[in-house]
Design a protein around this motif. Structure first.
Motif, PDB file in Angstrom:
ATOM      1  N   VAL A 315     -17.231 -43.438  49.351  1.00  0.00           N
ATOM      2  CA  VAL A 315     -16.528 -42.347  50.055  1.00  0.00           C
ATOM      3  C   VAL A 315     -17.057 -40.988  49.593  1.00  0.00           C
ATOM      4  N   ALA A 316     -17.358 -40.872  48.292  1.00  0.00           N
ATOM      5  CA  ALA A 316     -17.899 -39.595  47.792  1.00  0.00           C
ATOM      6  C   ALA A 316     -19.244 -39.298  48.442  1.00  0.00           C
ATOM      7  N   ASN A 317     -20.076 -40.331  48.620  1.00  0.00           N
ATOM      8  CA  ASN A 317     -21.353 -40.121  49.309  1.00  0.00           C
ATOM      9  C   ASN A 317     -21.121 -39.689  50.757  1.00  0.00           C
ATOM     10  N   ALA A 318     -20.152 -40.337  51.409  1.00  0.00           N
ATOM     11  CA  ALA A 318     -19.830 -39.951  52.790  1.00  0.00           C
ATOM     12  C   ALA A 318     -19.352 -38.505  52.832  1.00  0.00           C
ATOM     13  N   ALA A 319     -18.598 -38.110  51.803  1.00  0.00           N
ATOM     14  CA  ALA A 319     -18.067 -36.736  51.766  1.00  0.00           C
ATOM     15  C   ALA A 319     -19.192 -35.719  51.605  1.00  0.00           C
ATOM     16  N   VAL A 320     -20.240 -36.079  50.851  1.00  0.00           N
ATOM     17  CA  VAL A 320     -21.386 -35.170  50.722  1.00  0.00           C
ATOM     18  C   VAL A 320     -22.024 -34.966  52.098  1.00  0.00           C
ATOM     19  N   ARG A 351     -19.382 -35.331  42.086  1.00  0.00           N
ATOM     20  CA  ARG A 351     -20.343 -34.770  43.052  1.00  0.00           C
ATOM     21  C   ARG A 351     -20.267 -33.250  42.963  1.00  0.00           C
ATOM     22  N   VAL A 352     -21.189 -32.652  42.248  1.00  0.00           N
ATOM     23  CA  VAL A 352     -21.134 -31.228  41.916  1.00  0.00           C
ATOM     24  C   VAL A 352     -21.025 -30.363  43.175  1.00  0.00           C
ATOM     25  N   LEU A 354     -19.809 -30.833  46.049  1.00  0.00           N
ATOM     26  CA  LEU A 354     -18.517 -30.836  46.748  1.00  0.00           C
ATOM     27  C   LEU A 354     -17.487 -29.951  46.069  1.00  0.00           C
ATOM     28  N   ASN A 355     -17.711 -29.651  44.797  1.00  0.00           N
ATOM     29  CA  ASN A 355     -16.698 -28.926  44.033  1.00  0.00           C
ATOM     30  C   ASN A 355     -16.976 -27.437  43.910  1.00  0.00           C
ATOM     31  N   THR A 356     -17.979 -26.975  44.648  1.00  0.00           N
ATOM     32  CA  THR A 356     -18.323 -25.559  44.582  1.00  0.00           C
ATOM     33  C   THR A 356     -17.132 -24.691  44.964  1.00  0.00           C
ATOM     34  N   ASP A 357     -16.426 -25.098  46.033  1.00  0.00           N
ATOM     35  CA  ASP A 357     -15.271 -24.313  46.486  1.00  0.00           C
ATOM     36  C   ASP A 357     -13.951 -24.903  45.987  1.00  0.00           C
ATOM     37  N   GLY A 358     -13.987 -25.663  44.932  1.00  0.00           N
ATOM     38  CA  GLY A 358     -12.775 -26.323  44.438  1.00  0.00           C
ATOM     39  C   GLY A 358     -12.770 -27.763  44.917  1.00  0.00           C
ATOM     40  N   PRO A 359     -11.982 -28.621  44.246  1.00  0.00           N
ATOM     41  CA  PRO A 359     -12.026 -30.045  44.564  1.00  0.00           C
ATOM     42  C   PRO A 359     -11.524 -30.345  45.980  1.00  0.00           C
ATOM     43  N   VAL A 360     -12.102 -31.365  46.601  1.00  0.00           N
ATOM     44  CA  VAL A 360     -11.622 -31.840  47.899  1.00  0.00           C
ATOM     45  C   VAL A 360     -10.282 -32.548  47.661  1.00  0.00           C
ATOM     46  N   SER A 361      -9.265 -32.242  48.485  1.00  0.00           N
ATOM     47  CA  SER A 361      -7.962 -32.876  48.288  1.00  0.00           C
ATOM     48  C   SER A 361      -8.026 -34.347  48.671  1.00  0.00           C
ATOM     49  N   VAL A 362      -7.415 -35.165  47.846  1.00  0.00           N
ATOM     50  CA  VAL A 362      -7.288 -36.591  48.157  1.00  0.00           C
ATOM     51  C   VAL A 362      -5.803 -36.906  48.147  1.00  0.00           C
ATOM     52  N   ILE A 363      -5.279 -37.359  49.273  1.00  0.00           N
ATOM     53  CA  ILE A 363      -3.841 -37.651  49.337  1.00  0.00           C
ATOM     54  C   ILE A 363      -3.631 -39.073  49.852  1.00  0.00           C
ATOM     55  N   ARG A 364      -2.443 -39.580  49.579  1.00  0.00           N
ATOM     56  CA  ARG A 364      -2.080 -40.894  50.096  1.00  0.00           C
ATOM     57  C   ARG A 364      -1.564 -40.719  51.528  1.00  0.00           C
TER      58      ARG A 364
END
Ligand SMILES: [Zn+2]
Length: 389
Positions: A315-320, A351-352, A354-364
């Motif tokens: 999923v992290a790769n997909a997010a990149v 994944r550096v 992705l975190n440039t603008d702050g972490p991507v939110s992960v919610i349930r």
């Protein structure tokens, strides 16, 4: 006394356009508060309030007081009109039927377990019968149904509407689910992959309301994602977008039901999870593993944590690649504990870029087990255009 004058033609058409935007937002979200309407439409709270008053007078919407984030708020819904919508979720081991009005107020719901490798013809018969039974329970007839949306745990070809890929839901290959149900029920039916429709559901009614770029991770007997990018659901011409269960993770791994070697599915699918516990725990079901893990069984917790980490890495790769603002985790496994949410969060944190603008939110998933069927309903009303201004 100052006169406000008669609105000019352009003012009238602007007001009508704004009213249409508000009404469309109410239809898309089901119940939505005035504050949320202002956020969604970009109109000022005062304009929204005046449009809602006008729509109330016209009888297009209803309002009631509700609580949002601990504060009183005015919930706006469409006036309950004739017309119901049916959402079905045909999953690997269960069938869920929801019936709602056009404001997405659920009026009836039923869930049935399905046997291992259930057959398409029998299951579609049961789905049709259950739909008719549930309609009877709420005193409605099939002729009141605007349309039926079907979420299915397999890729669906958007052009032909057939279950697209061999081996992913055994025995359902090439079945035109929507056509078969449309013939049984004599109503319009649309079908799509369940992760896609869960993404749509969450973006309309769940924790991802208003998000235009999100990934819905559906971890269950298999794993797949639904992708909303720029406000549009990504399907791909063959309906295979988001099939992350078939991303290569182990070049020396086992052969996957899809025919390739070493897919993520061969590592985190229910067969792999249950196989890895067979020596230590004997034969278990996926539900056993989830409940044992909840009770603290170390072996079951371990396999779920490992599965969560493996899913998270993909999923992290997909997010990149996709740059979502939000990742929503659902499905039986994704909703049962923290393993998938934690796995995705940990992998994203590494994944550096992705975190440039702050972490991507992960919610349930906020909609939980209803996400897919609710998304299926939204898909129906999008297609059938239930709102007219
Ligand atoms: Zn595969």
């Amino acid at each position: 006394m100052a006169s406000r004058g008669t609105p000019s033609g352009s003012q009238t058409s602007l007001r009508e356009a704004n009213a249409a935007r508000v009404l469309h937002a109410v239809q898309q979200h089901g119940g939505i508060t005035q504050v949320e309407l202002a956020e969604t439409t970009g109109l000022s709270p005062a304009t929204v309030s005046s449009i809602v008053k006008q729509l109330l007078v016209e009888g297009s919407v209803e309002t009631r007081t509700t609580i949002r984030s601990g504060r009183r708020a005015t919930l706006v819904t469409l006036t309950r009109r004739t017309g119901l919508v049916v959402g079905l979720h045909l999953a690997v081991r269960s069938l869920r039927v929801l019936i709602a009005d056009v404001g997405y107020e659920v009026v009836a719901e039923r869930v049935l377990p399905l046997p291992h490798d259930h057959r398409a013809d029998t299951t579609l018969d049961r789905a049709a019968l259950l739909t008719v039974d549930l309609l009877e329970e709420v005193g409605a007839g099939i002729d009141e149904v605007i349309g039926v949306g079907v979420a299915i745990s397999a890729p669906v070809d958007p052009g032909s509407g057939v279950v697209a890929s061999r081996g992913l839901m055994r025995g359902w290959e090439d079945v035109a689910v929507a056509d078969v149900l449309a013939a049984r029920l004599a109503r319009p039916v649309v079908a799509d992959n369940d992760a896609n429709l869960a993404a749509l559901g969450e973006s309309r009614f769940g924790g991802a309301r208003g998000a235009t770029d999100l990934i819905f991770v559906r971890a269950s007997f298999g794993v797949g994602v639904g992708i909303v990018s720029g406000g549009v659901l990504l399907r791909g011409p063959g309906g295979l977008a988001g099939e992350i269960g078939h991303v290569l993770v182990d070049p020396q791994g086992s052969i996957c039901p899809c025919g390739s070697r070493g897919c993520l599915h061969t590592v985190v699918g229910s067969d792999a999870v249950l196989d890895s516990l067979r020596v230590s725990h004997g034969p278990l079901t996926l539900r056993d593993v989830l409940s044992l893990a909840q009770q603290g069984d170390p072996g079951c917790r371990q396999v779920l944590e490992d599965a969560g980490a493996a899913i998270g890495a993909v999923v992290a790769n997909a997010a990149v690649v996709l740059n979502p603002s939000l990742i929503v985790v659902g499905g039986e496994v994704g909703s049962a504990g923290d393993s998938v949410v934690t796995g995705v969060r940990d992998a994203l944190a590494r994944r550096v870029l992705l975190n440039t603008d702050g972490p991507v939110s992960v919610i349930r998933s906020e909609l939980g087990p209803r996400a897919e069927a609710l998304g299926a309903m939204a898909h129906v009303l999008d297609r059938e255009g239930a709102v007219t201004v």
